[in-house]
Design a protein around this motif. Structure first.
Motif, PDB file in Angstrom:
ATOM      1  N   ALA A   1       0.838  -1.206   0.000  1.00 20.08           N
ATOM      2  CA  ALA A   1       0.000   0.000   0.000  1.00 20.08           C
ATOM      3  C   ALA A   1       0.870   1.252   0.000  1.00 20.08           C
ATOM      4  N   LEU A   2       1.877   1.272   0.843  1.00 19.17           N
ATOM      5  CA  LEU A   2       2.735   2.450   0.946  1.00 19.17           C
ATOM      6  C   LEU A   2       3.523   2.671  -0.340  1.00 19.17           C
ATOM      7  N   SER A   3       4.021   1.606  -0.934  1.00 16.50           N
ATOM      8  CA  SER A   3       4.768   1.739  -2.195  1.00 16.50           C
ATOM      9  C   SER A   3       3.902   2.342  -3.290  1.00 16.50           C
ATOM     10  N   GLY A   4       2.671   1.876  -3.397  1.00 15.15           N
ATOM     11  CA  GLY A   4       1.761   2.408  -4.413  1.00 15.15           C
ATOM     12  C   GLY A   4       1.447   3.878  -4.189  1.00 15.15           C
ATOM     13  N   ILE A   5       1.230   4.246  -2.948  1.00 18.08           N
ATOM     14  CA  ILE A   5       0.940   5.642  -2.606  1.00 18.08           C
ATOM     15  C   ILE A   5       2.130   6.531  -2.964  1.00 18.08           C
ATOM     16  N   LEU A   6       3.319   6.111  -2.589  1.00 24.21           N
ATOM     17  CA  LEU A   6       4.501   6.925  -2.852  1.00 24.21           C
ATOM     18  C   LEU A   6       4.807   7.017  -4.340  1.00 24.21           C
ATOM     19  N   ARG A   7       4.541   5.951  -5.081  1.00 22.85           N
ATOM     20  CA  ARG A   7       4.704   6.006  -6.541  1.00 22.85           C
ATOM     21  C   ARG A   7       3.798   7.094  -7.132  1.00 22.85           C
ATOM     22  N   ASP A   8       2.554   7.121  -6.665  1.00 26.12           N
ATOM     23  CA  ASP A   8       1.607   8.118  -7.143  1.00 26.12           C
ATOM     24  C   ASP A   8       2.066   9.534  -6.771  1.00 26.12           C
ATOM     25  N   ILE A   9       2.495   9.711  -5.540  1.00 26.67           N
ATOM     26  CA  ILE A   9       2.985  11.020  -5.095  1.00 26.67           C
ATOM     27  C   ILE A   9       4.172  11.467  -5.946  1.00 26.67           C
ATOM     28  N   CYS A  10       5.115  10.577  -6.165  1.00 30.69           N
ATOM     29  CA  CYS A  10       6.314  10.915  -6.941  1.00 30.69           C
ATOM     30  C   CYS A  10       5.966  11.295  -8.375  1.00 30.69           C
ATOM     31  N   THR A  11       4.991  10.621  -8.949  1.00 36.47           N
ATOM     32  CA  THR A  11       4.547  10.955 -10.299  1.00 36.47           C
ATOM     33  C   THR A  11       3.904  12.338 -10.321  1.00 36.47           C
ATOM     34  N   LYS A  12       3.033  12.611  -9.358  1.00 39.33           N
ATOM     35  CA  LYS A  12       2.320  13.892  -9.334  1.00 39.33           C
ATOM     36  C   LYS A  12       3.240  15.086  -9.107  1.00 39.33           C
ATOM     37  N   ILE A  13       4.285  14.908  -8.326  1.00 42.31           N
ATOM     38  CA  ILE A  13       5.197  16.036  -8.076  1.00 42.31           C
ATOM     39  C   ILE A  13       6.341  16.083  -9.088  1.00 42.31           C
ATOM     40  N   ASP A  14       6.391  15.096  -9.987  1.00 39.69           N
ATOM     41  CA  ASP A  14       7.476  14.983 -10.959  1.00 39.69           C
ATOM     42  C   ASP A  14       8.821  14.935 -10.228  1.00 39.69           C
ATOM     43  N   GLU A  15       8.933  13.928  -9.376  1.00 36.14           N
ATOM     44  CA  GLU A  15      10.088  13.783  -8.486  1.00 36.14           C
ATOM     45  C   GLU A  15      11.426  13.877  -9.210  1.00 36.14           C
ATOM     46  N   ASN A  16      11.540  13.303 -10.388  1.00 38.06           N
ATOM     47  CA  ASN A  16      12.820  13.315 -11.102  1.00 38.06           C
ATOM     48  C   ASN A  16      13.273  14.717 -11.495  1.00 38.06           C
ATOM     49  N   ASN A  17      12.340  15.639 -11.607  1.00 46.17           N
ATOM     50  CA  ASN A  17      12.663  17.002 -12.031  1.00 46.17           C
ATOM     51  C   ASN A  17      12.327  18.050 -10.973  1.00 46.17           C
ATOM     52  N   TYR A  18      12.038  17.613  -9.767  1.00 41.14           N
ATOM     53  CA  TYR A  18      11.641  18.552  -8.713  1.00 41.14           C
ATOM     54  C   TYR A  18      12.849  19.365  -8.278  1.00 41.14           C
ATOM     55  N   ASP A  19      12.740  20.676  -8.413  1.00 40.26           N
ATOM     56  CA  ASP A  19      13.842  21.587  -8.095  1.00 40.26           C
ATOM     57  C   ASP A  19      13.633  22.188  -6.709  1.00 40.26           C
ATOM     58  N   ILE A  20      14.551  21.922  -5.802  1.00 47.23           N
ATOM     59  CA  ILE A  20      14.422  22.468  -4.450  1.00 47.23           C
ATOM     60  C   ILE A  20      15.271  23.718  -4.250  1.00 47.23           C
ATOM     61  N   SER A  21      15.984  24.155  -5.268  1.00 41.19           N
ATOM     62  CA  SER A  21      16.911  25.284  -5.110  1.00 41.19           C
ATOM     63  C   SER A  21      16.201  26.574  -4.706  1.00 41.19           C
TER      64      SER A  21
END
Length: 152
Positions: free
Chosen positions: A18-38
């Motif tokens: 359940a947690l893995s699926g939720i986090l996958r969805d969150i990462c997709t929605k925030i575009d984790e690979n391109n999320y800029d924290i600068s």
């Protein structure tokens, strides 16, 4: 860490899938690979949040220990906060999702508190939290009565 914002999980028992699926969805929605924290910190270059959810017996054996590590010289933060297992597995899907989101936002608060206390870095927790929640389409008020981190 190659990504500026990395979200993962460590879970045991029935919480894992359940947690893995939720986090996958969150990462997709925030575009984790391109999320800029600068724009939220010139000092912290990468943030790793690991949502931990283990049954109490495994937590007592040492699994899912909290970790609040900031390496100021490298500009990295690694935060792992345990989520209440029984509450999570007994919750409806929407609440499970919000619990994971709350765990992540609470992790961002830890970074802010540590940076303020040390005075070695600055981190705009409110700005990053607002941006994170906006990308998910979740109003802050929706998290008010959600428990995302164990209190003990």
């Amino acid at each position: 860490m190659s990504r500026a914002f990395f979200i993962s999980s460590e879970a045991g028992g029935r919480a894992g899938n359940a947690l893995s699926g939720i986090l996958r969805d969150i990462c997709t929605k925030i575009d984790e690979n391109n999320y800029d924290i600068s724009r939220f910190s010139a000092d912290i270059k990468s943030v790793c949040v690991v949502v931990c959810c283990f049954p109490d017996d495994l937590r007592a054996a040492g699994f899912g220990k909290p970790r609040k590590l900031i390496k100021y010289k490298e500009g990295t933060a690694d935060i792992r906060l345990p989520m209440p297992y029984v509450d999570f597995i007994n919750a409806v899907d929407d609440t499970k999702y919000l619990m994971a989101v709350r765990n992540i936002t609470d992790s961002l608060k830890v970074i802010c508190e540590r940076c303020k206390k040390s005075r070695r870095a600055s981190f705009d927790c409110d700005g990053m939290t607002d941006d994170f929640l906006a990308r998910l389409g979740i109003p802050k008020e929706q998290l008010e009565n959600i428990v995302g981190v164990c209190t003990d």
